[in-house]
Design an enzyme around this catalytic site. Structure first.
Site, PDB file in Angstrom:
ATOM      1  N   SER A 152       0.801  -1.218  -0.105  1.00  0.00           N
ATOM      2  CA  SER A 152      -0.039   0.163  -0.047  1.00  0.00           C
ATOM      3  C   SER A 152       0.976   1.122   0.102  1.00  0.00           C
ATOM      4  O   SER A 152       1.958   1.204   0.587  1.00  0.00           O
ATOM      5  CB  SER A 152      -0.838   0.037   1.231  1.00  0.00           C
ATOM      6  OG  SER A 152      -1.380   1.189   1.440  1.00  0.00           O
ATOM      7  N   TYR A 165      -1.068  -1.313  10.492  1.00  0.00           N
ATOM      8  CA  TYR A 165      -1.249  -1.554   8.877  1.00  0.00           C
ATOM      9  C   TYR A 165      -0.073  -0.911   7.976  1.00  0.00           C
ATOM     10  O   TYR A 165       0.287  -1.633   7.282  1.00  0.00           O
ATOM     11  CB  TYR A 165      -2.908  -1.039   8.414  1.00  0.00           C
ATOM     12  CG  TYR A 165      -3.067  -1.021   6.963  1.00  0.00           C
ATOM     13  CD1 TYR A 165      -3.732  -2.503   6.475  1.00  0.00           C
ATOM     14  CD2 TYR A 165      -2.485  -0.078   6.072  1.00  0.00           C
ATOM     15  CE1 TYR A 165      -3.883  -2.140   5.099  1.00  0.00           C
ATOM     16  CE2 TYR A 165      -2.885  -0.370   4.646  1.00  0.00           C
ATOM     17  CZ  TYR A 165      -3.553  -1.482   4.217  1.00  0.00           C
ATOM     18  OH  TYR A 165      -3.799  -1.499   2.809  1.00  0.00           O
TER      19      TYR A 165
HETATM   20  N1  LIG Z   1      -8.888  -0.793  -1.013  1.00  0.00           N
HETATM   21  C1  LIG Z   1      -7.959   0.041  -0.831  1.00  0.00           C
HETATM   22  O1  LIG Z   1      -8.189   1.172  -1.494  1.00  0.00           O
HETATM   23  C2  LIG Z   1      -6.779  -0.534  -0.948  1.00  0.00           C
HETATM   24  C3  LIG Z   1      -5.399   0.417  -0.993  1.00  0.00           C
HETATM   25  C4  LIG Z   1      -4.296  -0.226  -0.823  1.00  0.00           C
HETATM   26  C5  LIG Z   1      -4.082  -1.440  -0.551  1.00  0.00           C
HETATM   27  N2  LIG Z   1      -5.404  -2.120  -0.261  1.00  0.00           N
HETATM   28  C6  LIG Z   1      -4.977  -3.715  -0.404  1.00  0.00           C
HETATM   29  O2  LIG Z   1      -5.364  -4.387  -1.064  1.00  0.00           O
HETATM   30  C7  LIG Z   1      -5.738  -5.808  -0.687  1.00  0.00           C
HETATM   31  C8  LIG Z   1      -7.225  -5.997  -0.825  1.00  0.00           C
HETATM   32  O3  LIG Z   1      -8.181  -5.093  -0.165  1.00  0.00           O
HETATM   33  P1  LIG Z   1      -9.792  -4.918  -0.319  1.00  0.00           P
HETATM   34  O4  LIG Z   1      -9.919  -3.608  -0.303  1.00  0.00           O
HETATM   35  O5  LIG Z   1     -10.205  -5.711  -1.417  1.00  0.00           O
HETATM   36  O6  LIG Z   1      -9.975  -5.557   1.111  1.00  0.00           O
HETATM   37  P2  LIG Z   1     -11.290  -6.469   1.261  1.00  0.00           P
HETATM   38  O7  LIG Z   1     -11.453  -6.426   2.950  1.00  0.00           O
HETATM   39  O8  LIG Z   1     -12.428  -6.282   0.519  1.00  0.00           O
HETATM   40  O9  LIG Z   1     -10.360  -7.815   0.878  1.00  0.00           O
HETATM   41  C9  LIG Z   1      -9.695  -8.617   1.938  1.00  0.00           C
HETATM   42  C10 LIG Z   1     -10.146 -10.068   1.998  1.00  0.00           C
HETATM   43  O10 LIG Z   1      -9.291 -10.724   2.557  1.00  0.00           O
HETATM   44  C11 LIG Z   1      -9.923 -11.756   3.219  1.00  0.00           C
HETATM   45  N3  LIG Z   1      -9.236 -11.949   4.611  1.00  0.00           N
HETATM   46  C12 LIG Z   1      -9.099 -11.278   5.856  1.00  0.00           C
HETATM   47  N4  LIG Z   1      -8.251 -11.976   6.716  1.00  0.00           N
HETATM   48  C13 LIG Z   1      -8.084 -13.243   5.961  1.00  0.00           C
HETATM   49  C14 LIG Z   1      -7.205 -14.369   6.469  1.00  0.00           C
HETATM   50  N5  LIG Z   1      -6.701 -14.589   7.652  1.00  0.00           N
HETATM   51  N6  LIG Z   1      -7.174 -15.412   5.536  1.00  0.00           N
HETATM   52  C15 LIG Z   1      -7.557 -15.369   4.342  1.00  0.00           C
HETATM   53  N7  LIG Z   1      -8.534 -14.386   4.028  1.00  0.00           N
HETATM   54  C16 LIG Z   1      -8.702 -13.292   4.704  1.00  0.00           C
HETATM   55  C17 LIG Z   1     -11.352 -10.930   3.747  1.00  0.00           C
HETATM   56  O11 LIG Z   1     -12.202 -12.010   3.872  1.00  0.00           O
HETATM   57  C18 LIG Z   1     -11.531 -10.304   2.615  1.00  0.00           C
HETATM   58  O12 LIG Z   1     -12.155 -11.033   1.615  1.00  0.00           O
HETATM   59  C19 LIG Z   1      -5.266  -5.765   0.829  1.00  0.00           C
HETATM   60  O13 LIG Z   1      -4.192  -6.323   1.045  1.00  0.00           O
HETATM   61  C20 LIG Z   1      -5.138  -4.082   1.008  1.00  0.00           C
HETATM   62  O14 LIG Z   1      -4.422  -4.046   2.051  1.00  0.00           O
HETATM   63  C21 LIG Z   1      -6.290  -1.949  -0.557  1.00  0.00           C
END
Ligand SMILES: NC(=O)c1ccc[n+]([C@@H]2O[C@H](COP(=O)([O-])OP(=O)(O)OC[C@H]3O[C@@H](n4cnc5c(N)ncnc54)[C@H](O)[C@@H]3O)[C@@H](O)[C@H]2O)c1
Length: 268
Positions: A152, A165
């Site tokens: 991120s 985080y």
């Molecule tokens: N959305 C954003 O703006 C953004 C920005 C920067 C980075 N990210 C990164 O992108 C990635 C996806 O994020 P997202 O926005 O789709 O979030 P999200 O919460 O929609 O998806 C995360 C998924 O991980 C699963 N999860 C959580 N703990 C788990 C575990 N112990 N084992 C297996 N699965 C598990 C959850 O059930 C969920 O489906 C993450 O790594 C997040 O840090 C997102």
């Protein structure tokens, strides 16, 4: 404009996406399937992973949903075994899962308690390490593989909140370089993607209607990125198009961290 999938670029590949039921992971799995890969959507939330896998199959792709806890090595072994039984050895791992449910407990140094640190580091950092440990033996046997970790922009830019985080993502970038260094000569590449703000349902929940006003002045693009922008970057790094790219962090952030922090004020 949406980045169009490259037909056949990932054909013959088996791609395992952790957090495959989530906002970004489900879209990335669909993108990889549309480029010819067989995809395994692995998530703690078996129901969302199954629903996302069903959508891939309805669109004509090959997909399997598996329940996975990335913090549990036995659970990982079972998921990789199920993936291999269904489609053959996993040659692409996208370490995408993160503990988004912890955002509300993750603040600054004084008001984030040790148990929050434990959970966030366990899922976001140890989880990707266990992912690498689960798939690397198979990749070494194949003599090829691509691992794409999710970081991120929080890894690089300080803020008043999400201290655990942010630290977890900085560590993800370090692990990325270690794995790339250790296994490049074995044919395994390892890179990370650092998204900036992405207009997911989760981000909307976090920032609400303030999202555009807060972020757009600091972007070099005309709009906030979507899940498709991350999916396109993962598909690229997974593919042979990126065969000379390893140990890198690819920022997909609309230029959020690519200019002087005062620029938005100067433009006003
Ligand atoms: N959305 C954003 O703006 C953004 C920005 C920067 C980075 N990210 C990164 O992108 C990635 C996806 O994020 P997202 O926005 O789709 O979030 P999200 O919460 O929609 O998806 C995360 C998924 O991980 C699963 N999860 C959580 N703990 C788990 C575990 N112990 N084992 C297996 N699965 C598990 C959850 O059930 C969920 O489906 C993450 O790594 C997040 O840090 C997102």
């Amino acid at each position: 404009v949406t980045a169009a999938p490259v037909p056949g670029r990932l054909s013959g590949r088996v791609v395992l996406v952790t957090g495959g039921g989530g906002d970004i992971g489900s879209r990335t799995a669909a993108r990889c399937a549309s480029e010819g890969a067989a995809v395994v959507l692995a998530d703690l939330n078996a129901a969302t992973a199954q629903a996302a896998a069903d959508r891939v199959v309805q669109a004509g792709g090959r997909a399997l949903a598996v329940e996975l806890d990335v913090t549990d090595e036995a659970s990982y072994a079972a998921a990789v075994a199920a993936a291999t039984d269904a489609f053959g050895p996993v040659d692409v791992l996208h370490n995408n899962a993160a503990a988004a449910h912890m955002y509300t407990a993750d603040h600054g140094v004084l008001d984030t308690d040790p148990s929050t640190w434990d959970t966030v580091l366990r899922v976001n950092l140890l989880g990707i390490v266990l992912g690498c440990r689960a798939v690397l033996p198979g990749m070494l046997a194949l003599g090829r593989g691509s691992i794409v970790n999710m970081s991120s922009t929080r890894a690089a830019g300080g803020a008043d909140d999400l201290i655990a985080y942010s630290a977890s993502k900085a560590a993800v970038e370090s692990v990325t370089r270690s794995v790339a260094t250790a296994h490049g000569r074995d044919g395994v590449r390892c890179n990370a993607i650092a998204p900036g703000v992405i207009a997911t349902a989760g981000s909307r929940g976090l920032h609400g209607t303030a999202m555009e006003g807060r972020f757009l002045p600091h972007l070099l693009t005309t709009a906030i990125g979507t899940e498709d922008d991350i999916a396109a970057a993962v598909a690229y790094l997974a593919s042979d198009d990126a065969r000379y790219v390893t140990g890198q962090v690819l920022r997909v952030d609309g230029g959020l961290l690519s200019h002087q922090p005062t620029m938005a004020d100067q433009r006003r």
